[in-house]
Design a protein around this motif. Structure first.
Motif, short mmCIF file in Angstrom:
data_model
loop_
_atom_site.label_atom_id
_atom_site.label_comp_id
_atom_site.label_asym_id
_atom_site.label_seq_id
_atom_site.Cartn_x
_atom_site.Cartn_y
_atom_site.Cartn_z
N ALA A 377 0.84 -1.31 0.01
CA ALA A 377 0.08 -0.05 -0.04
C ALA A 377 0.90 1.33 -0.04
O ALA A 377 1.38 1.75 1.14
N ARG A 378 1.25 1.79 -1.05
CA ARG A 378 2.05 3.16 -1.25
C ARG A 378 1.54 4.23 -0.82
O ARG A 378 2.16 5.10 -0.11
N LEU A 379 0.13 4.64 -1.09
CA LEU A 379 -0.40 5.86 -0.70
C LEU A 379 -1.92 5.37 -0.09
O LEU A 379 -2.43 4.71 -0.69
N ILE A 380 -2.20 6.04 0.86
CA ILE A 380 -3.53 5.93 1.49
C ILE A 380 -4.13 7.20 1.66
O ILE A 380 -3.58 8.28 2.14
N THR A 381 -5.47 7.25 1.68
CA THR A 381 -6.35 8.39 2.13
C THR A 381 -7.81 8.13 2.65
O THR A 381 -8.38 7.06 2.08
N ALA A 382 -8.15 8.38 3.64
CA ALA A 382 -9.44 8.43 4.08
C ALA A 382 -10.53 9.64 3.78
O ALA A 382 -10.03 10.83 3.80
N GLY A 383 -11.67 9.28 3.40
CA GLY A 383 -12.74 10.23 2.90
C GLY A 383 -13.91 9.70 2.79
O GLY A 383 -14.19 8.55 2.97
N ARG A 384 -15.12 10.37 2.96
CA ARG A 384 -16.53 9.88 2.95
C ARG A 384 -16.99 9.84 1.47
O ARG A 384 -17.35 10.53 0.82
N TYR A 385 -16.69 8.45 0.83
CA TYR A 385 -16.64 8.06 -0.52
C TYR A 385 -18.09 7.08 -0.55
O TYR A 385 -18.38 7.04 -1.60
N THR A 386 -18.57 6.96 0.56
CA THR A 386 -19.91 5.97 0.35
C THR A 386 -20.87 6.96 1.20
O THR A 386 -20.68 8.02 1.80
N ALA A 387 -22.26 6.30 1.31
CA ALA A 387 -23.38 7.08 1.95
C ALA A 387 -23.14 6.80 3.42
O ALA A 387 -24.04 7.53 4.23
#
Length: 527
Positions: A377-387
């Motif tokens: 896993a080279r890059l990761i990011t967290a966000g509200r991508y689902t409902a």
């Protein structure tokens, strides 16, 4: 340095001023009459020696390099007003911070090198020539004092039976009349008095052991102070600090970022870690992992000056800590707490999240995954991508150029994977990724800075994949010189979000309100 709660009774007087023509007038004071403090208590209180013993005042540490005190301490004639020029003080001023007993070592001694006065009240910010790193500054109170409320004052001024005391004293006062810029205070005991030498001394409330600055002393009748025994009046007038807490923050923020060598910032992660929220006023915090393995948390500011988005730095880890093994870091939340945490992919292949981050560090680590697969896993990011409105999703860019989204992730681990793209050599050229809200879509957007300077926003990413792309920076743009970026609310706590970048020369800037049309100006933070 920890502080202890004071005893309920008071012994000596606090701040000092001079009575002229029957009125209270400001004059540098010497010490608070009241109880001598225990070692280490109210360590944020500072003694000011102005002009090599010509004047003596008290102040409060509000940031590692800044004090707040009364402007009248530095005025040419304090009895005629509190006007003072900005810049270096006319008289050499030495501050001693965190030394309860002045006859002993300990605490920090620093020179005052700059004054930043308010023009509407008896208050000035004083910049120190070095940082105070081992003493916690007093917190800024954001709510107005209420009549009848109890506050404490700590100071080095003249006491009941001492001309120049060697110890810090404190006393409890009750709030009286609250005006636009001042607040009246009355001692809660006969020996609670503000004496000469206490001008500038902090008045603060105790909220469960958390001390919040209410004001600084400006004037006092000094009844019962040494040399003023015949005066019966013991009230004091303080300059309010609560209604200008944003100004105090904006001044003290001026030296915050420039103190660090930002070439060494290896990972950046933004989030609402220290109490801010999407519905509040405070801007996002910034978590930084440095190349030497140390880590810092820059607290988001409550004021609206876009040039100074952070109000304080908190050291989270020292050089050589386990943070040297972090390979990818993102801010986000996989709980329903309403505040963000930090998620890390470690060199070992462990993926973990810290559900709570505050001024004292990262807390409550939960392992989300642990396998050799996650080393890829080279890059990761967290966000509200689902409902899911309560938790973030995790988007991963793997070393072969494929991308995946893990939805329904919580502290029990990553479970539901949706592969968004297959292995792709083109995607191996992605330098950084981050999640944000730029386009007003129902789900979060993904921003990617490519090695060639091309920077792209993918709007409304979800488990079905990518739905178009918008280029906000062209190929061969200056953004090819970016080293680390993160997305957050730095200009103000609003959307669309901003993009903050650390450049390869160590400069730091952010681009406010990035949207589908691109960037709209740049705010230089460092450099």
């Amino acid at each position: 340095m920890s502080v202890r709660r004071p005893r309920a009774t008071l012994a000596a007087g606090l701040l000092t001023s001079t009575v002229m023509a029957g009125l209270l007038t400001a004059a540098p004071a010497h010490a608070v009459v009241g109880t001598a403090t225990k070692e280490g208590s109210y360590a944020f209180t500072a003694k000011l020696d102005i002009g090599g013993g010509e004047r003596s005042c008290t102040a409060a540490l509000v940031e590692q390099q800044w004090l707040v005190t009364a402007a009248s301490c530095f005025a040419d004639n304090p009895e005629q007003g509190f006007t003072v020029a900005a810049g270096a003080p006319k008289l050499k001023t030495v501050a001693t911070i965190g030394r309860t007993d002045l006859t002993r070592d300990g605490g920090t001694t620093a020179n005052v090198v700059e004054l930043v006065p308010r023009t509407d009240r008896d208050m000035v910010m004083a910049k120190l020539d070095k940082r105070v790193t081992d003493i916690a500054p007093v917190n800024l109170g954001l709510s107005a004092p209420q009549q009848g409320e109890d506050v404490f004052i700590s100071g080095y001024g003249r006491a009941k039976d001492e001309w120049v005391p060697d110890r810090l004293h404190y006393a409890k006062f009750g709030v009286g009349a609250v005006k636009d810029t001042t607040v009246g205070l009355d001692g809660k005991a006969d020996n609670a008095v503000v004496c000469q030498g206490d001008t500038g001394a902090p008045a603060f409330r105790d909220v469960g052991g958390r001390y919040e600055l209410v004001g600084v002393n400006s004037r006092s009748w000094q009844g019962g102070c040494f040399g003023n025994e015949d005066e019966k009046r013991k009230g004091a007038v303080d300059t309010r600090a609560d209604d200008i807490a944003g100004w105090i923050q904006s001044v003290s923020s001026r030296t915050l970022l420039e103190r660090a060598n930002w070439k060494n910032a290896k990972h950046l992660a933004s989030g609402y870690f220290t109490g801010g929220s999407a519905g509040g006023k405070r801007r996002m915090d910034l978590f930084v992992v440095w190349a030497d393995g140390s880590a810092s948390l820059y607290q988001g500011a409550d004021h609206n000056d876009p040039k100074y988005p952070f109000s304080a730095e908190h050291k989270i880890a020292n050089a050589g800590s386990y943070w040297k093994d972090a390979r990818a870091v993102t801010g986000g939340s996989f709980t329903s707490s309403g505040s963000d945490g930090i998620t890390v992919r470690w060199a070992s292949g462990k993926l973990s999240t810290y559900t709570h981050v505050d001024q004292n560090g990262v807390h409550d680590e939960k392992a989300l995954a642990y396998s050799d697969t996650w080393k890829r896993a080279r890059l990761i990011t967290a966000g509200r991508y689902t409902a899911n409105a309560l938790r973030d999703d995790l988007l991963v860019l793997w070393d072969d150029g494929s991308t995946s989204m893990y939805s329904d992730t919580d502290t029990n681990g990553v479970r539901k994977e949706s592969q968004l793209t297959n292995a792709d050599k083109g995607w191996q050229n992605a330098a950084q990724i981050s999640s944000g809200e730029f386009t007003g879509k129902k789900t979060a957007d993904l921003v990617i800075r490519w090695n060639d300077g091309d920077t792209t926003v993918f709007p409304g990413v979800d488990t079905a994949g990518y739905h178009g792309r918008t280029r906000i920076r062209p190929v061969d743009s200056a953004w090819k010189n970016g080293q680390v970026l993160t997305v957050g609310a730095f200009a103000a706590n609003i959307r669309p979000n901003d993009i903050l970048i650390r450049w390869n020369d160590g400069n730091v800037s952010y681009y406010p309100g990035v949207d589908a049309e691109g960037t709209h100006g740049e705010v230089q933070l460092v450099g």
